[in-house]
Design an enzyme around this catalytic site. Structure first.
Site, PDB file in Angstrom:
ATOM      1  N   SER A 119    -122.567  24.294 -10.255  1.00 26.77           N
ATOM      2  CA  SER A 119    -121.366  24.872  -9.640  1.00 26.77           C
ATOM      3  C   SER A 119    -121.573  26.307  -9.209  1.00 26.77           C
ATOM      4  O   SER A 119    -120.631  26.955  -8.767  1.00 26.77           O
ATOM      5  CB  SER A 119    -120.181  24.795 -10.608  1.00 26.77           C
ATOM      6  OG  SER A 119    -120.247  25.799 -11.592  1.00 26.77           O
ATOM      7  N   THR A 246    -117.514  27.639 -11.343  1.00 32.14           N
ATOM      8  CA  THR A 246    -117.724  29.024 -10.916  1.00 32.14           C
ATOM      9  C   THR A 246    -118.146  29.762 -12.170  1.00 32.14           C
ATOM     10  O   THR A 246    -117.950  29.273 -13.272  1.00 32.14           O
ATOM     11  CB  THR A 246    -116.382  29.606 -10.415  1.00 32.14           C
ATOM     12  OG1 THR A 246    -115.938  28.878  -9.275  1.00 32.14           O
ATOM     13  CG2 THR A 246    -116.473  31.078 -10.033  1.00 32.14           C
ATOM     14  N   THR A 264    -120.040  31.521  -7.099  1.00 32.19           N
ATOM     15  CA  THR A 264    -119.759  30.088  -7.110  1.00 32.19           C
ATOM     16  C   THR A 264    -120.372  29.378  -5.920  1.00 32.19           C
ATOM     17  O   THR A 264    -120.648  30.013  -4.893  1.00 32.19           O
ATOM     18  CB  THR A 264    -118.234  29.854  -7.062  1.00 32.19           C
ATOM     19  OG1 THR A 264    -117.966  28.470  -7.248  1.00 32.19           O
ATOM     20  CG2 THR A 264    -117.641  30.285  -5.727  1.00 32.19           C
ATOM     21  N   ARG A 274    -115.224  26.355   4.345  1.00 30.26           N
ATOM     22  CA  ARG A 274    -114.118  26.628   3.413  1.00 30.26           C
ATOM     23  C   ARG A 274    -114.543  27.754   2.462  1.00 30.26           C
ATOM     24  O   ARG A 274    -115.615  27.725   1.878  1.00 30.26           O
ATOM     25  CB  ARG A 274    -113.777  25.376   2.615  1.00 30.26           C
ATOM     26  CG  ARG A 274    -112.687  25.549   1.537  1.00 30.26           C
ATOM     27  CD  ARG A 274    -113.276  25.841   0.171  1.00 30.26           C
ATOM     28  NE  ARG A 274    -112.263  25.775  -0.902  1.00 30.26           N
ATOM     29  CZ  ARG A 274    -112.484  26.150  -2.151  1.00 30.26           C
ATOM     30  NH1 ARG A 274    -113.669  26.612  -2.503  1.00 30.26           N
ATOM     31  NH2 ARG A 274    -111.541  26.060  -3.050  1.00 30.26           N
ATOM     32  N   THR A 297    -111.871  30.816 -12.556  1.00 25.81           N
ATOM     33  CA  THR A 297    -112.573  29.601 -12.159  1.00 25.81           C
ATOM     34  C   THR A 297    -111.496  28.547 -11.950  1.00 25.81           C
ATOM     35  O   THR A 297    -110.379  28.700 -12.436  1.00 25.81           O
ATOM     36  CB  THR A 297    -113.571  29.128 -13.235  1.00 25.81           C
ATOM     37  OG1 THR A 297    -112.845  28.835 -14.442  1.00 25.81           O
ATOM     38  CG2 THR A 297    -114.609  30.184 -13.545  1.00 25.81           C
ATOM     39  N   GLY A 298    -111.837  27.476 -11.254  1.00 29.04           N
ATOM     40  CA  GLY A 298    -110.848  26.430 -11.029  1.00 29.04           C
ATOM     41  C   GLY A 298    -110.404  26.382  -9.585  1.00 29.04           C
ATOM     42  O   GLY A 298    -111.047  26.961  -8.703  1.00 29.04           O
TER      43      GLY A 298
HETATM   44  N1  GLY Z   1    -112.720  28.844  -7.872  1.00 24.44           N
HETATM   45  C1  GLY Z   1    -113.753  28.383  -7.070  1.00 24.44           C
HETATM   46  C2  GLY Z   1    -113.319  27.817  -5.789  1.00 24.44           C
HETATM   47  O1  GLY Z   1    -112.228  27.286  -5.672  1.00 24.44           O
HETATM   48  O2  GLY Z   1    -114.066  27.907  -4.832  1.00 24.44           O
END
Ligand code: GLY
Length: 400
Positions: A119, A246, A264, A274, A297-298
């Site tokens: 990740s 992340t 990340t 994106r 993170t998330g």
């Molecule tokens: N928190 C990492 C992402 O959504 O890219």
């Protein structure tokens, strides 16, 4: 190993090589305490806060600060074949007087470079076209400077490119192909492909499972893609924590210098280009050198909507403890989540967001919408040594 002109990677640090895996807590404390004591006994200097070299020996030590490094749990797991984790490396460097941001970046470099962490950095799960695109941001509290890159390709350590943006430009964020060009111009090695066999195989399997639904109407596509993702988690092909995985890592040293870094590969199988919350100041990371730091993170989209790391720091500015400030951000995310596609059967968010928070005294917390099983811990390193601690959840159960 990619060339890295900006700062030495962790494995290049002579002091790091002297440390051995499995170092006892007593050894760890002795090594960091000596460095901390050395810093604490340096004479005071009269330089103003802005002028003095941050983190250098000879600066004022604030006795009411408990130095600490906090990060997502992967900061206490991956070693990239070496002896130390992210938080151990960052804490040790910080305690021997290195700049806090340099210490944190050296820590997350270990995670970025470790092919087993899918990740972050090299071997991160790629976008929908099979290309690894990375996001990162850094913030330096005392210097009040920041830098970030979004959707950068070909550089294993985007955190170092973010630092180069901070140090070598007047800008805060460079994205896409031009972030790669900037990195190349700064002397970074650009690689054709940051996939590992593992991340490429996982992408191919995702493609196989999801192609038939690529062009469905948005609502059906959303549900179908979620099903594909969960089926791959259930089949053990993807770590649930790596879908949005992340690393965020924040630290405060004995001088009260606060810094943070987030890095990340972003959302697995994302639409190319994106960009999530990680490189956006105020969302994936926010540092105020006098108040504290927060990072996430998330699910980045949920965090971006409320700029929650900024919200957390502002809550701390008004006196909240890191835990309460972080939970306030989680409540904001829940409040902003009203679309049915984002809600589970209980009417609650069907995703998770985690925050890692510390204040200028060294109080800290890990909070999240949910803290189920494997996702229930965060990493801490202080005078007691490196460890995992429990995340404080806003909601019971899991996002499912
Ligand atoms: N928190 C990492 C992402 O959504 O890219």
């Amino acid at each position: 190993m990619p060339h890295c002109p900006i700062a030495p990677l962790p494995h290049m640090l002579p002091r790091g090589r002297q440390m051995r895996n499995g170092m006892s807590r007593r050894d760890f404390m002795a090594s960091t305490a000596v460095a901390g004591l050395a810093a604490a006994t340096e004479p005071l200097v009269a330089a103003s806060y802005r002028e003095r070299p941050v983190g250098a020996p000879g600066v004022r030590v604030q006795s009411n600060v408990r130095p600490v490094v906090v990060s997502s749990a992967n900061g206490h797991r991956f070693r990239n074949g070496g002896t130390k984790t992210c938080i151990e490396t960052a804490y040790e460097m910080m305690m021997r007087g290195d700049d806090v941001l340099d210490a944190l970046i050296a820590g997350v470099n270990i995670v970025e470079l470790d092919p087993a962490e899918s990740s972050v950095g090299y071997g991160g799960l790629p976008n929908a076209e099979g290309v690894v695109q990375l996001d990162s941001s850094v913030m330096h509290g005392p210097k009040k400077r920041a830098g970030a890159v979004g959707a950068i390709e070909g550089v294993r350590t985007p955190s170092l490119v973010a630092k180069a943006v901070m140090e070598s430009t007047d800008h805060h964020l460079i994205v896409g192909k031009d972030a790669g060009t900037f990195a190349r111009n700064m002397g970074f090695t650009i690689e054709d492909d940051l996939n590992t066999d593992r991340s490429r195989k996982a992408w191919l399997e995702w493609k196989r499972r999801s192609d038939p639904v690529h062009y469905l109407d948005p609502n059906r596509k959303e549900a179908a893609l979620r099903e594909v993702m969960l089926s791959m988690v259930d089949d053990g092909l993807v770590d649930e924590n790596h879908i949005y995985g992340t690393i965020n890592c924040n630290g405060v040293n004995a001088n009260g210098d606060i810094c943070g870094v987030t890095t990340t590969s972003g959302l697995a199988w994302k639409i190319p280009g994106r960009v999530g919350d990680s490189p956006i100041l105020g969302a994936g990371l926010y540092v105020d050198g006098t108040v504290g730091a927060a990072g996430s993170t998330g699910r980045g989209e949920a965090n971006l909507f409320g700029l929650c790391s900024m919200l957390i720091v502002e809550e701390m500015r008004h006196g909240k403890h890191p835990k309460d400030a972080g939970l306030e951000a989680c409540r904001r995310i829940q409040h902003n989540t009203i679309e049915s596609r984002l809600l589970n059967d209980r009417g609650l968010p069907n995703f998770n967001v985690n925050f890692y928070v510390l204040n200028a005294k060294g109080d800290y917390a890990g909070v999240a919408l949910y803290a189920p099983g494997a996702g229930s811990r965060f990493a801490v390193c202080d005078e007691k040594g490196p460890r995992l601690e429990s995340i404080e959840p806003l909601l019971e159960g899991s996002s499912r």
